[in-house]
Write a protein that holds these residues in place. Structure first.
Motif, short mmCIF file in Angstrom:
data_model
loop_
_atom_site.label_atom_id
_atom_site.label_comp_id
_atom_site.label_asym_id
_atom_site.label_seq_id
_atom_site.Cartn_x
_atom_site.Cartn_y
_atom_site.Cartn_z
N PRO A 1 -7.39 6.87 3.68
CA PRO A 1 -6.12 7.70 3.75
C PRO A 1 -5.10 7.64 2.49
O PRO A 1 -4.29 8.31 2.39
CB PRO A 1 -5.59 7.57 5.10
CG PRO A 1 -5.62 6.17 5.16
CD PRO A 1 -7.11 5.88 4.77
N CYS B 1 0.94 -1.17 0.12
CA CYS B 1 -0.01 0.08 0.00
C CYS B 1 1.01 1.05 -0.02
O CYS B 1 1.85 1.28 0.70
CB CYS B 1 -0.88 -0.06 1.14
SG CYS B 1 -2.00 1.64 1.26
N CYS C 1 -7.34 -1.88 1.62
CA CYS C 1 -6.15 -1.99 2.32
C CYS C 1 -6.52 -2.23 4.06
O CYS C 1 -7.57 -1.91 4.60
CB CYS C 1 -5.13 -0.75 2.42
SG CYS C 1 -3.76 -1.01 3.51
N HIS D 1 0.35 4.01 1.11
CA HIS D 1 -0.16 4.91 2.39
C HIS D 1 1.00 4.64 3.55
O HIS D 1 1.74 5.31 3.94
CB HIS D 1 -1.55 4.83 3.04
CG HIS D 1 -1.64 5.70 4.04
ND1 HIS D 1 -1.98 4.93 5.57
CD2 HIS D 1 -1.52 6.84 4.44
CE1 HIS D 1 -2.13 6.04 6.36
NE2 HIS D 1 -1.99 7.03 5.57
N ALA D 2 0.89 3.13 4.21
CA ALA D 2 2.06 2.91 4.95
C ALA D 2 2.41 1.57 4.94
O ALA D 2 2.59 1.00 5.96
CB ALA D 2 1.39 3.36 6.28
N GLU D 3 2.42 1.08 3.84
CA GLU D 3 3.21 -0.07 3.52
C GLU D 3 2.68 -1.48 4.00
O GLU D 3 3.11 -2.38 4.14
CB GLU D 3 4.58 0.02 3.77
CG GLU D 3 5.36 1.40 3.11
CD GLU D 3 7.10 1.19 3.30
OE1 GLU D 3 7.36 0.11 3.97
OE2 GLU D 3 7.55 1.93 2.73
N ALA D 4 1.28 -1.36 4.24
CA ALA D 4 0.62 -2.64 4.40
C ALA D 4 0.43 -3.39 3.18
O ALA D 4 0.75 -3.10 2.15
CB ALA D 4 -0.57 -2.38 5.03
N GLY E 1 -7.98 1.06 5.75
CA GLY E 1 -8.96 1.04 4.69
C GLY E 1 -8.81 1.88 3.50
O GLY E 1 -10.11 2.01 3.07
N GLY E 2 -7.73 2.43 3.20
CA GLY E 2 -7.54 3.14 1.85
C GLY E 2 -8.04 2.15 0.78
O GLY E 2 -7.89 0.94 0.96
N ARG F 1 -5.02 -2.09 6.60
CA ARG F 1 -4.56 -1.31 7.92
C ARG F 1 -5.35 -0.18 8.10
O ARG F 1 -5.74 -0.07 9.26
CB ARG F 1 -3.01 -1.07 7.64
CG ARG F 1 -2.27 -0.46 8.84
CD ARG F 1 -0.94 -0.07 8.81
NE ARG F 1 -0.31 -1.52 8.72
CZ ARG F 1 0.96 -1.58 8.35
NH1 ARG F 1 1.60 -0.49 8.12
NH2 ARG F 1 1.54 -2.95 8.20
#
Ligand code: FES
Length: 108
Positions: free
Chosen positions: A84, A47, A66, A49-52, A70-71, A68
């Motif tokens: 996000p 992802c 995603c 956003h924060a690499e999930a 919900g993006g 983590r």
């Protein structure tokens, strides 16, 4: 295979669940595979956003969520469609021959 790219078999179509992305690795890059109406799509697994790992989430139709925060992303284009997540993820061309799914290292 008629083009000049090299292609590597990474999965069988039957491996790809209808709602859980299927994780494969090519050249040390984690890639998520999806199957919608018997068309296979491939995106970055990570992802933006924060690499999930998107393969720990679910997809419905052309939208992967995603796990983590919900993006969401459109698996056809990589475009972020729900916060996000804002930055798009990469998408990759896929070839399917019979039930064999191929990605090209040249696209990574
Ligand atoms: Fe994917 Fe935050 S890590 S939305």
């Amino acid at each position: 295979m008629t083009d000049s790219k090299s292609w590597v078999r990474v999965a069988d179509v039957q491996d790809i669940d209808a709602t859980i992305p299927f994780l494969v690795e090519l050249n040390d890059r984690a890639i998520a595979l999806y199957r919608v109406d018997d068309v296979v799509y491939a995106t970055d697994d990570t992802c933006s956003h924060a690499e999930a790992s998107l393969c720990e989430g679910e997809y419905h139709g052309y939208v992967v969520t995603c796990p983590r925060h919900g993006g969401q992303f459109d698996i056809r284009t990589g475009r972020a469609v729900k916060m996000p997540a804002i930055v798009p993820i990469d998408v990759f061309p896929v070839r399917v021959e019979g039930t064999d799914v191929f990605l090209s290292p040249d696209d990574l």
